[in-house]
Design an enzyme around this catalytic site. Structure first.
Site, PDB file in Angstrom:
ATOM      1  N   TYR A  45      14.193   0.616  12.893  1.00  0.00           N
ATOM      2  CA  TYR A  45      15.077  -0.545  12.812  1.00  0.00           C
ATOM      3  C   TYR A  45      15.219  -1.262  14.153  1.00  0.00           C
ATOM      4  O   TYR A  45      14.803  -0.763  15.185  1.00  0.00           O
ATOM      5  CB  TYR A  45      16.414  -0.239  12.176  1.00  0.00           C
ATOM      6  CG  TYR A  45      17.326   0.819  12.739  1.00  0.00           C
ATOM      7  CD1 TYR A  45      17.231   1.302  14.034  1.00  0.00           C
ATOM      8  CD2 TYR A  45      18.354   1.326  11.935  1.00  0.00           C
ATOM      9  CE1 TYR A  45      18.116   2.251  14.514  1.00  0.00           C
ATOM     10  CE2 TYR A  45      19.249   2.275  12.400  1.00  0.00           C
ATOM     11  CZ  TYR A  45      19.119   2.727  13.690  1.00  0.00           C
ATOM     12  OH  TYR A  45      20.008   3.665  14.158  1.00  0.00           O
ATOM     13  N   GLU A  46      15.778  -2.461  14.083  1.00  0.00           N
ATOM     14  CA  GLU A  46      15.845  -3.402  15.204  1.00  0.00           C
ATOM     15  C   GLU A  46      14.454  -3.792  15.709  1.00  0.00           C
ATOM     16  O   GLU A  46      14.263  -4.083  16.885  1.00  0.00           O
ATOM     17  CB  GLU A  46      16.689  -2.843  16.363  1.00  0.00           C
ATOM     18  CG  GLU A  46      18.104  -2.491  16.006  1.00  0.00           C
ATOM     19  CD  GLU A  46      18.872  -3.665  15.413  1.00  0.00           C
ATOM     20  OE1 GLU A  46      18.512  -4.807  15.702  1.00  0.00           O
ATOM     21  OE2 GLU A  46      19.809  -3.413  14.653  1.00  0.00           O
ATOM     22  N   GLY A  47      13.509  -3.822  14.812  1.00  0.00           N
ATOM     23  CA  GLY A  47      12.128  -4.126  15.171  1.00  0.00           C
ATOM     24  C   GLY A  47      11.376  -2.828  15.393  1.00  0.00           C
ATOM     25  O   GLY A  47      11.707  -2.051  16.294  1.00  0.00           O
TER      26      GLY A  47
END
Length: 596
Positions: free
Chosen positions: A439-441
Site C-alpha cells: 500500500y501507498e504505492g
C-alpha cells in the site's frame, strides 16, 4: 511469544549523537524539546506501547473487526486504548500548535511512531491516517475548513482517512469515476465507491473525516481532472456537535492476510456532502502531500515490525535449548544448549539487528531533514533538506518494508515449527508486514518513482543532497585508524552506486524500459549505501566515546560489532546489484507475453 521493549538508548543515540553534523545547521522552533524532555517522552511512549498496546496486539489479530448494525467495531480493548492514547496527547505530538498540537520535531515523533508500529501495527493505522489527513488539510484547505476541522483532528476527537482506490483502478488514478457535483451553497455532492480504505469506519472516534478524490462535471480526463473533497461521516453543526448522517457507509470489511484489527473498508458515498480542499482539478497535489507523508510512515511500519520480530526471536533463541554448540558445550547443566549459540541462528539475529539499526539510523537522518525543510535557519539548508527528503522518501518506504518483511520471516525461522503456529504470535508479524510492501504505492512503484522522477529532477539536484555528504565522509575518513576498512567498503559500494546512476541516466534517456528494469536493484543499492554511511558514522562515534571513557561500554561496543557485521555480510550482496543493473533489460523483457 511477542516481546517488546522500545530500544530507547539506540533511539537517543540517533537523535542526539549520530546526526549532529548532518549539515543542516541549527533548527528553529524546537528549543523546548531538549535532551531531558526527549528522553522523558520516549520513556512514556514506551510504557504506553508496552503496557497498553502490546497486550491487545495478538488478541486483536485473532478477533478482527466486524460490522455490527451498520457500525464497524474494533476488537476488545482498542477503544479503551485509543482513549488513553488521545488523552495522553499522542495524537497531537507532531502537529501545529496553532491547532492544539505540540509541535515536536519529526526526529522525535518518528521514534514514537516506530514504537506504536512495533507494539501494535493495526492500532497505529488509526491515528496515523488522521495525521496524514491533517497534513493535507493544513497544506491546502481553506482557512475556514482548517479552523473548524484541524483542532478536532489534532486532538483525536475525530479521525481522518484518504479515499483513493476504486474497484477498477489502483495506482492509475486517472481512471477513477467518483463524481462531485457542485451545489449552490459552495459545497459538493459526492457519489462513488472506494475500496481498501484504512480506518474507513470504526468506533474509536465519533466522526470520521474522509478526503476523497473525485471528478467534477467539467473535469478534464486523466489525473489532471481530479479534485479533493472533504466528506465527513456525520455533518457537524456549527458548534462541532454531530448533525445529520451524511450517507457515508462502510459496505464491507476486507478479509485480509494481516492487519486484521485495522478496519480496511469498502466505502460508499451517496450524494454525500463535502467541501473542496485546494483548487479544482488539482486534488492530486494535496493528496500527494499526504501520500508522501504516509510513505515515510509506512517505511517506519516496516522498521517497527522488524524490531518486535527481532526482539521476539532473541527471546526465543535464548530460551529454546536444542543441540550442542559446535565449539563445545555451553550449558553443561542442561540437556542441550540454547539455540543462540548456533552460527546460523546468529546469522539470522544479526541480520535482523543490522536491518533495524541501519533503518533507524537512516530514518533519523531523513526525519532530521523533514524538520530542516521548514526549520533550518539558512534557505540553502532548507532547500537541500527538501531535496534529500524527496530522494529518500521512496527509499524509506520500499527498503524498510522489504527489510521488515525479511526480518519477520527470519523470526518465524528462528522459532521453527513454533513460529508457524498461531499461539506464539510470531507468524502475525509476517502477515502484518506484507501489506507495507504494497500500500501507498507498491515497492516497484517506489523504485520507478526514484529512477523516473527523483533522479532526473532539476538535473540531478536531489541526488547531490545525498552524494555530497557521503563523498565528503569517505574522503575525510579513508585513513581513519578505527573505521578505515569500513570506509573503504563504503567507498566501493558508493562507486557502484555512482556507476549505476550513470548507466541508468545514459540508457534510460534512450529507452525508459532500461531504467524500469534497473529500478528495484538501484533503490536497494542506494538504500544500502545510505545505511553503510550511517553505520560507519555510528562506529566512528562509538570508537570516540570508548576512548573518552564511558559507563556504556557494552552499548558502544555493540554498535561497532553490528556495523562490522553489516559491512562483512550485508553490504557486499547489495553492492553486487550493480552487475544486475548493468545487465540491462534484455533477458527480462524479450520473452513474449504468450510464452509465460
Amino acid at each position: 511469544m511477542q516481546v517488546y521493549e522500545a530500544p530507547i538508548r539506540d533511539m537517543l543515540f540517533n537523535i542526539n549523537e549520530l546526526h549532529e553534523d548532518d549539515g543542516f545547521g541549527e533548527l528553529e522552533g524546537f528549543e523546548d524539546f531538549d535532551d531531558d524532555l526527549t528522553a522523558a517522552i520516549l520513556e512514556e511512549a514506551n510504557k504506553f506501547c508496552r503496557d497498553v498496546l502490546l497486550p491487545i496486539n495478538w488478541s486483536g489479530d485473532q478477533e478482527g473487526c466486524r460490522i455490527e448494525n451498520g457500525v464497524v467495531r474494533t476488537p476488545k480493548g482498542f477503544q479503551e486504548a485509543y482513549n488513553q492514547f488521545r488523552d495522553g496527547g499522542w495524537t497531537s505530538l507532531v502537529s501545529n500548535p496553532k491547532y492544539g498540537g505540540q509541535g515536536a520535531p519529526h526526529s522525535l515523533a518518528k521514534m514514537v511512531e516506530e514504537m506504536t508500529c512495533s507494539a501494535n501495527l493495526s492500532f497505529g493505522l488509526y491515528p496515523g491516517l488522521t495525521t496524514g489527513a491533517s497534513i493535507a488539510l493544513e497544506g491546502y484547505g481553506s482557512e475556514d475548513l482548517k479552523d473548524f476541522y484541524m483542532p478536532r483532528l489534532v486532538s483525536g476527537e475525530w479521525s481522518g482517512t484518504m479515499c483513493l482506490t476504486e474497484p477498477h483502478c489502483g495506482t492509475d488514478l486517472g481512471m477513477l469515476r467518483t463524481k462531485a457535483e457542485p451545489q449552490d451553497d459552495g459545497s459538493y455532492r459526492v457519489t462513488g465507491n472506494k475500496i481498501f480504505i484504512s480506518a474507513g469506519d470504526h468506533d474509536l472516534t465519533e466522526n470520521v473525516i474522509h478526503l476523497v478524490l473525485a471528478r467534477l462535471p467539467d473535469a478534464p480526463p486523466g489525473v489532471k481532472g481530479i479534485s479533493l473533497i472533504l466528506v465527513p461521516k456525520y455533518l457537524p453543526n456549527d458548534d462541532g456537535s454531530l448533525g445529520d448522517y451524511n450517507n457515508v457507509k462502510a459496505t464491507a470489511i476486507e478479509h485480509k492476510m494481516g492487519l486484521k484489527a485495522s478496519a480496511t473498508c469498502q466505502m460508499s458515498f451517496d450524494e454525500s456532502k463535502g467541501w473542496l480542499v485546494g483548487e479544482k482539478h488539482r486534488g492530486l497535489e494535496a493528496m500527494f502531500l499526504m501520500m508522501n507523508t504516509e510513505r515515510v510512515a509506512v517505511g517506519i511500519q516496516g522498521l517497527g515490525v522488524g524490531e518486535i520480530a527481532y526482539q521476539s526471536a532473541v527471546y526465543y533463541a535464548k530460551d529454546r535449548v536444542q543441540g550442542r554448540s559446535l565449539s563445545g558445550v555451553k550449558n553443561p547443566d542442561g540437556p542441550a544448549d540454547p539455540i543462540i549459540v548456533h552460527p546460523d541462528v546468529r546469522r539470522m539475529l544479526m541480520t535482523m539487528r543490522a536491518y533495524n539499526e541501519g533503518s533507524r539510523a537512516v530514518s533519523a537522518w531523513v526525519s532530521r531533514a523533514l524538520d530542516a525543510e521548514h526549520a533550518a535557519k539558512e534557505p540553502e539548508a532548507r532547500q537541500r533538506a527538501a531535496d534529500f527528503v524527496a530522494l529518500m522518501t521512496p527509499v524509506v518506504k520500499a527498503l524498510f518494508t522489504d527489510l521488515g518483511h525479511d526480518s519477520a520471516h527470519l523470526a518465524v525461522q528462528v522459532y521453527g515449527g513454533h513460529g508457524y503456529i498461531q499461539e506464539t504470535g510470531v507468524e502475525q508479524f509476517a502477515r502484518d508486514a506484507r501489506i507495507a510492501q504494497i500500500y501507498e504505492g507498491t515497492n516497484g512503484i517506489q523504485a520507478l518513482d526514484l529512477v523516473g522522477r527523483k533522479l532526473p529532477h532539476k538535473m540531478g539536484r536531489n541526488l547531490r543532497a545525498f552524494f555530497h555528504p557521503v563523498s565528503n565522509f569517505i574522503e575525510d575518513n579513508t585513513s581513519d585508524a578505527d573505521i578505515g576498512p569500513m570506509v573503504i567498503a563504503l567507498q566501493q559500494s558508493f562507486g557502484a552506486l555512482q556507476l549505476s546512476t550513470g548507466h541508468i541516466a545514459q540508457k534510460g534517456m534512450k529507452d525508459p524500459e532500461e531504467a524500469g528494469a534497473a529500478a528495484t536493484d538501484y533503490l536497494k543499492l542506494l538504500g544500502f549505501v545510505a545505511m553503510g554511511y550511517t553505520f560507519a558514522k555510528a562506529a566512528q562515534v562509538a570508537h570516540r566515546k570508548l576512548k573518552e571513557g564511558t559507563d556504556e561500554e557494552s552499548f558502544y561496543k555493540s554498535k561497532i560489532i553490528t556495523a562490522q557485521y553489516f559491512f562483512d555480510r550485508l553490504l557486499p550482496p547489495a553492492t553486487a546489484a550493480f552487475m544486475a543493473i548493468k545487465a540491462g533489460k534484455k533477458s527480462m523483457m524479450e520473452l513474449p507475453a504468450e510464452a509465460f
